[in-house]
Write an enzyme that holds these catalytic residues in place. Sequence first.
Site, mmCIF file in Angstrom:
data_model
loop_
_atom_site.group_PDB
_atom_site.id
_atom_site.type_symbol
_atom_site.label_atom_id
_atom_site.label_comp_id
_atom_site.label_asym_id
_atom_site.label_seq_id
_atom_site.Cartn_x
_atom_site.Cartn_y
_atom_site.Cartn_z
ATOM 1 N N ARG A 141 0.786 -1.302 0.140
ATOM 2 C CA ARG A 141 0.116 0.147 0.051
ATOM 3 C C ARG A 141 1.003 1.090 0.087
ATOM 4 N NH1 ARG A 141 -3.063 -2.423 5.268
ATOM 5 N NH2 ARG A 141 -4.462 -3.991 4.167
ATOM 6 N N ARG A 169 -9.840 4.022 5.249
ATOM 7 C CA ARG A 169 -8.477 3.675 5.108
ATOM 8 C C ARG A 169 -7.984 3.784 3.664
ATOM 9 N NH1 ARG A 169 -5.975 -1.657 7.612
ATOM 10 N NH2 ARG A 169 -6.692 -2.396 5.485
ATOM 11 N N ARG A 195 -12.653 -9.091 3.393
ATOM 12 C CA ARG A 195 -12.384 -8.705 4.630
ATOM 13 C C ARG A 195 -13.460 -8.620 5.854
ATOM 14 N NH1 ARG A 195 -6.749 -6.568 4.812
ATOM 15 N NH2 ARG A 195 -5.780 -7.157 2.547
HETATM 16 P P1 ADP Z 1 -5.577 -3.279 10.984
HETATM 17 O O1 ADP Z 1 -4.079 -3.154 11.184
HETATM 18 O O2 ADP Z 1 -6.174 -3.927 12.192
HETATM 19 O O3 ADP Z 1 -6.009 -3.773 9.612
HETATM 20 P P2 ADP Z 1 -5.298 -0.325 11.002
HETATM 21 O O4 ADP Z 1 -4.310 -0.186 12.185
HETATM 22 O O5 ADP Z 1 -4.950 -0.244 9.791
HETATM 23 O O6 ADP Z 1 -5.992 -1.648 11.042
HETATM 24 O O7 ADP Z 1 -6.664 0.631 11.327
HETATM 25 C C1 ADP Z 1 -7.674 0.691 10.226
HETATM 26 C C2 ADP Z 1 -7.930 2.006 10.288
HETATM 27 O O8 ADP Z 1 -8.748 2.640 11.317
HETATM 28 C C3 ADP Z 1 -6.858 3.070 9.950
HETATM 29 O O9 ADP Z 1 -7.208 4.037 8.890
HETATM 30 C C4 ADP Z 1 -6.521 3.712 11.420
HETATM 31 O O10 ADP Z 1 -6.094 4.948 11.320
HETATM 32 C C5 ADP Z 1 -8.083 3.690 12.085
HETATM 33 N N1 ADP Z 1 -8.132 3.403 13.397
HETATM 34 C C6 ADP Z 1 -7.419 2.756 14.171
HETATM 35 N N2 ADP Z 1 -7.766 2.963 15.289
HETATM 36 C C7 ADP Z 1 -8.634 3.667 15.237
HETATM 37 C C8 ADP Z 1 -9.545 4.495 16.545
HETATM 38 N N3 ADP Z 1 -9.535 3.642 17.617
HETATM 39 N N4 ADP Z 1 -10.483 5.371 15.909
HETATM 40 C C9 ADP Z 1 -10.458 5.702 14.880
HETATM 41 N N5 ADP Z 1 -9.700 5.161 13.859
HETATM 42 C C10 ADP Z 1 -8.912 4.205 14.235
HETATM 43 P P1 5GP Z 2 -3.136 -6.941 5.622
HETATM 44 O O1 5GP Z 2 -3.210 -7.266 4.217
HETATM 45 O O2 5GP Z 2 -4.234 -5.723 5.984
HETATM 46 O O3 5GP Z 2 -2.015 -6.113 5.868
HETATM 47 O O4 5GP Z 2 -3.269 -8.128 6.442
HETATM 48 C C1 5GP Z 2 -4.398 -9.005 6.253
HETATM 49 C C2 5GP Z 2 -4.405 -10.138 7.414
HETATM 50 O O5 5GP Z 2 -3.287 -10.797 7.213
HETATM 51 C C3 5GP Z 2 -4.559 -9.281 8.679
HETATM 52 O O6 5GP Z 2 -5.434 -9.956 9.436
HETATM 53 C C4 5GP Z 2 -3.014 -9.841 9.322
HETATM 54 O O7 5GP Z 2 -3.189 -9.773 10.665
HETATM 55 C C5 5GP Z 2 -2.748 -11.030 8.427
HETATM 56 N N1 5GP Z 2 -1.168 -11.336 8.356
HETATM 57 C C6 5GP Z 2 -0.336 -10.457 8.302
HETATM 58 N N2 5GP Z 2 0.757 -11.184 8.311
HETATM 59 C C7 5GP Z 2 0.471 -12.503 8.472
HETATM 60 C C8 5GP Z 2 1.245 -13.769 8.607
HETATM 61 O O8 5GP Z 2 2.350 -13.612 8.473
HETATM 62 N N3 5GP Z 2 0.575 -14.911 8.736
HETATM 63 C C9 5GP Z 2 -0.893 -14.947 8.812
HETATM 64 N N4 5GP Z 2 -1.545 -16.121 9.056
HETATM 65 N N5 5GP Z 2 -1.421 -13.923 8.731
HETATM 66 C C10 5GP Z 2 -0.871 -12.627 8.504
#
Ligand code: ADP
Ligand code: 5GP
Length: 211
Positions: free
Chosen positions: A56, A149, A160
């Site tokens: 990304r 996001r 997702r």
């Molecule tokens: P994940 O890693 O679990 O996929 P992210 O950390 O990327 O999730 O968070 C998803 C989106 O939500 C991001 O744009 C982040 O900035 C936002 N976000 C995370 N925590 C909060 C919160 N407590 N309140 C509002 N927005 C949040």
């Molecule tokens: P994203 O594409 O949003 O970065 O990740 C998608 C999902 O893949 C998330 O639930 C994240 O926790 C999971 N993920 C990231 N790395 C790994 C990995 O090494 N192993 C597994 N099993 N899941 C992962």
Amino acid sequence: MYMRSFARLFSAMAGPRPVVFSGPSGAGKSTLLKKLMKEYDSVFGFSVSHTTRKPRPGEENGKDYHYVTREAMQAAIERGDFIESAEFSGNIYGTSKAAVQDVRDKNLICILDIDIQGVKNIKRTDLHPFYIFIQPPSMAVLEKRLRDRKTESEESLQKRLKAAQVEMELGKEPGVFDVLIINENLEDAYGQLKEALLGEINKVKKVNVSS
Ligand code: ADP
Ligand code: 5GP
């Protein structure tokens, strides 16, 4: 997929207990763990996973993930380079032995961000991490965060959200996770996370100061 023999060797080595973060995509795992690693950069180290998905904007190869082709990933899995791997939302993700070992070599607490299949597979090994589940306040909030996001296509977003329904159920099952944090207000959630890890943080700080 998992490698019991590696995990046995791994758990037999002295060192801090790893921490697994899991929870629906968009729940806030990356946001919370980046905050944690910024505040405690000499305590935590991130296990950089491999993935076949595209980076990304803002993500860095080797820092957020190792971005690889499906062919390269499959070959590496067959070679036995991974502790676990899983298909999520149309891509393969996996934790390599080297990713965890790199963090362990620095005597840092290894953080893994993995999906629920990864959690199940890691549970079959002897890694014995803490399992932390990050939960969004509701499915509606989750969808809004994912949409805001602006990283996913509509197809990826729907995949997702579908996966999230299953993950939310498993998060509630007793005994799967050690700690469940509802990430509604970010500062509150971060406070709960720090509290849950404070004992381990202090242990690592003590060891790293005296060595
Ligand atoms: P994940 O890693 O679990 O996929 P992210 O950390 O990327 O999730 O968070 C998803 C989106 O939500 C991001 O744009 C982040 O900035 C936002 N976000 C995370 N925590 C909060 C919160 N407590 N309140 C509002 N927005 C949040
Ligand atoms: P994203 O594409 O949003 O970065 O990740 C998608 C999902 O893949 C998330 O639930 C994240 O926790 C999971 N993920 C990231 N790395 C790994 C990995 O090494 N192993 C597994 N099993 N899941 C992962």
